[in-house]
Design a protein around this motif. Structure first.
Motif, short mmCIF file in Angstrom:
data_model
loop_
_atom_site.label_atom_id
_atom_site.label_comp_id
_atom_site.label_asym_id
_atom_site.label_seq_id
_atom_site.Cartn_x
_atom_site.Cartn_y
_atom_site.Cartn_z
N ARG A 63 54.00 50.16 43.20
CA ARG A 63 52.68 49.64 42.87
C ARG A 63 52.62 48.12 42.88
N HIS A 64 53.77 47.46 42.67
CA HIS A 64 53.79 46.00 42.64
C HIS A 64 53.89 45.41 44.04
N LEU A 65 54.05 46.26 45.05
CA LEU A 65 54.14 45.78 46.43
C LEU A 65 52.77 45.84 47.10
N SER A 66 52.68 45.33 48.32
CA SER A 66 51.40 45.19 49.00
C SER A 66 50.71 46.55 49.20
N GLU A 67 49.38 46.53 49.17
CA GLU A 67 48.59 47.73 49.41
C GLU A 67 48.18 47.84 50.87
N ARG A 68 48.64 46.93 51.72
CA ARG A 68 48.33 47.01 53.14
C ARG A 68 49.61 46.96 53.95
N CYS A 69 49.54 47.47 55.18
CA CYS A 69 50.69 47.44 56.07
C CYS A 69 51.08 46.00 56.37
N ALA A 106 55.56 55.63 49.92
CA ALA A 106 55.59 54.40 50.71
C ALA A 106 56.84 54.40 51.59
N GLN A 107 56.80 53.67 52.70
CA GLN A 107 57.91 53.67 53.64
C GLN A 107 58.29 52.26 54.06
N VAL A 108 59.59 52.01 54.14
CA VAL A 108 60.13 50.82 54.80
C VAL A 108 60.70 51.31 56.13
N LEU A 109 60.04 50.96 57.22
CA LEU A 109 60.39 51.43 58.56
C LEU A 109 61.25 50.37 59.22
N TYR A 110 62.53 50.71 59.47
CA TYR A 110 63.47 49.71 59.94
C TYR A 110 64.46 50.32 60.93
N ALA A 111 64.78 49.56 61.98
CA ALA A 111 65.80 49.96 62.93
C ALA A 111 66.92 48.93 62.92
N VAL A 112 68.13 49.37 62.61
CA VAL A 112 69.26 48.46 62.58
C VAL A 112 69.63 48.02 64.00
N SER A 113 69.24 48.82 65.00
CA SER A 113 69.36 48.42 66.40
C SER A 113 68.24 49.10 67.18
N GLY A 114 67.81 48.45 68.25
CA GLY A 114 66.70 48.98 69.04
C GLY A 114 65.37 48.39 68.63
N PRO A 146 65.13 44.43 65.44
CA PRO A 146 65.98 44.53 64.25
C PRO A 146 65.84 43.38 63.26
N GLN A 147 65.22 42.27 63.67
CA GLN A 147 65.02 41.16 62.73
C GLN A 147 63.84 41.41 61.80
N ARG A 148 63.11 42.52 62.01
CA ARG A 148 61.92 42.78 61.23
C ARG A 148 61.85 44.24 60.81
N ALA A 149 61.00 44.51 59.81
CA ALA A 149 60.74 45.87 59.37
C ALA A 149 59.26 45.98 59.02
N VAL A 150 58.79 47.20 58.86
CA VAL A 150 57.38 47.45 58.55
C VAL A 150 57.27 48.08 57.18
N TRP A 151 56.37 47.55 56.36
CA TRP A 151 56.05 48.13 55.07
C TRP A 151 54.79 48.98 55.24
N LEU A 152 54.88 50.27 54.89
CA LEU A 152 53.76 51.20 55.01
C LEU A 152 53.45 51.76 53.62
N PRO A 153 52.34 51.35 53.01
CA PRO A 153 51.98 51.90 51.71
C PRO A 153 51.76 53.41 51.78
N PRO A 154 51.76 54.10 50.65
CA PRO A 154 51.55 55.55 50.66
C PRO A 154 50.25 55.93 51.37
N GLY A 155 50.32 56.97 52.19
CA GLY A 155 49.12 57.46 52.88
C GLY A 155 48.75 56.72 54.14
N THR A 156 49.55 55.75 54.60
CA THR A 156 49.23 54.97 55.79
C THR A 156 49.57 55.77 57.05
N GLN A 157 48.58 56.09 57.85
CA GLN A 157 48.84 56.81 59.09
C GLN A 157 49.43 55.87 60.13
N HIS A 158 50.47 56.32 60.83
CA HIS A 158 51.14 55.49 61.80
C HIS A 158 51.78 56.36 62.87
#
Length: 266
Positions: free
Chosen positions: A93-99, A37-45, A60-72
């Protein structure tokens, strides 16, 4: 457009992985996925992230949660200072199963940046920090600003949408778009409803909002962003608050709000 390869991950559950990297404006990372799984975040930009049939603009005020296997795929709308976390499937496993797109508070920002910049710290600290990060991820408020994208079933709809995305400031009417792509207004209206779940005007407004968020996050004045997108500052602020539930000033870097923009940002 310059392109970059995604990182290769390995290792066992219990400890996450991290990435601290700089990407120049315009660089693209082609569609890919991770086993972690990935937390996709930019501290700037600001990033434009495409996941399935949705596009997400991520300041930078937001980030994206990508569950395992999510193509992006990722497009850097500006120079980006990336700070990503990767979590083994057993630890997420306790986190969301969707982006999902979520809001970044001060604690979560510090956890992500510290983990990305102190990847070789002692095991006890890393385990505690990753554990707290997953708790904060589960609690973080979610964002609803998503741009639906057309599939490959109709070339005319895809061409029209790409034209708007590439130039959201252009004042081109629906009828002119229809003539350009070689379809009737009725046909395109039906395709928008069927493929994207909304009409052209609403979809175009979603694109403009996403672009506005990215420009505001880069410190552009509210009035300049409004006029660039074809709005008077007051009507832009009203539309922005109505659609996103918050004034444009909430998406501006601290300390960049000038006197001339105060009325437009409220």
């Amino acid at each position: 457009m310059p392109q970059a390869a995604p990182p290769v991950l390995d290792g066992q559950p219990g400890h996450g992985r991290s990435l601290a990297r700089y990407y120049p404006r315009g660089l693209q990372i082609e569609p890919h996925s991770h086993t972690w799984a990935q937390v996709l975040y930019a501290v700037s930009g600001v990033m434009w992230v495409e996941v399935g049939r949705e596009a997400l603009v991520v300041p930078p005020q937001r980030a994206v949660w990508l569950p395992p296997g999510t193509q992006h795929a990722i497009h850097m709308l500006s120079a980006v200072e990336m700070r990503n976390l990767y979590l083994h499937e057993r630890d997420s496993r306790h986190l969301s199963e969707r982006c999902e797109v979520f809001e970044i508070n001060g604690l979560l920002r510090e956890l992500i940046t510290s983990l990305a910049e102190r990847a070789r710290d002692d095991d006890a600290w890393l385990a505690a920090a990753y554990g707290l990060a997953t708790i904060e991820l589960a609690r973080a408020p979610r964002s609803t600003l998503r741009i639906p994208l057309p599939g490959a079933s109709d070339r005319r709809l895809a061409l029209l949408c790409r034209t708007v995305i590439d130039n959201p400031s252009a004042d081109i009417g629906f009828e002119q778009h229809a003539a350009t792509v070689g379809a009737s207004v009725r046909t395109l209206a039906r395709l928008f409803t069927r493929e994207l779940g909304m009409g052209f005007a609403q979809w175009r407004r979603q694109v403009q909002l996403a672009v506005a968020v990215s420009r505001l996050a880069q410190g552009q004045p509210v009035s300049a962003v409004a006029r660039a997108l074809g709005y008077l500052p007051s009507s832009f602020s009203d539309m922005f608050r109505r659609e996103l539930g918050t004034p444009p000033s909430e998406f501006r870097p601290a300390g960049t709000l000038g006197f001339a923009d105060e009325n437009a940002a409220q």
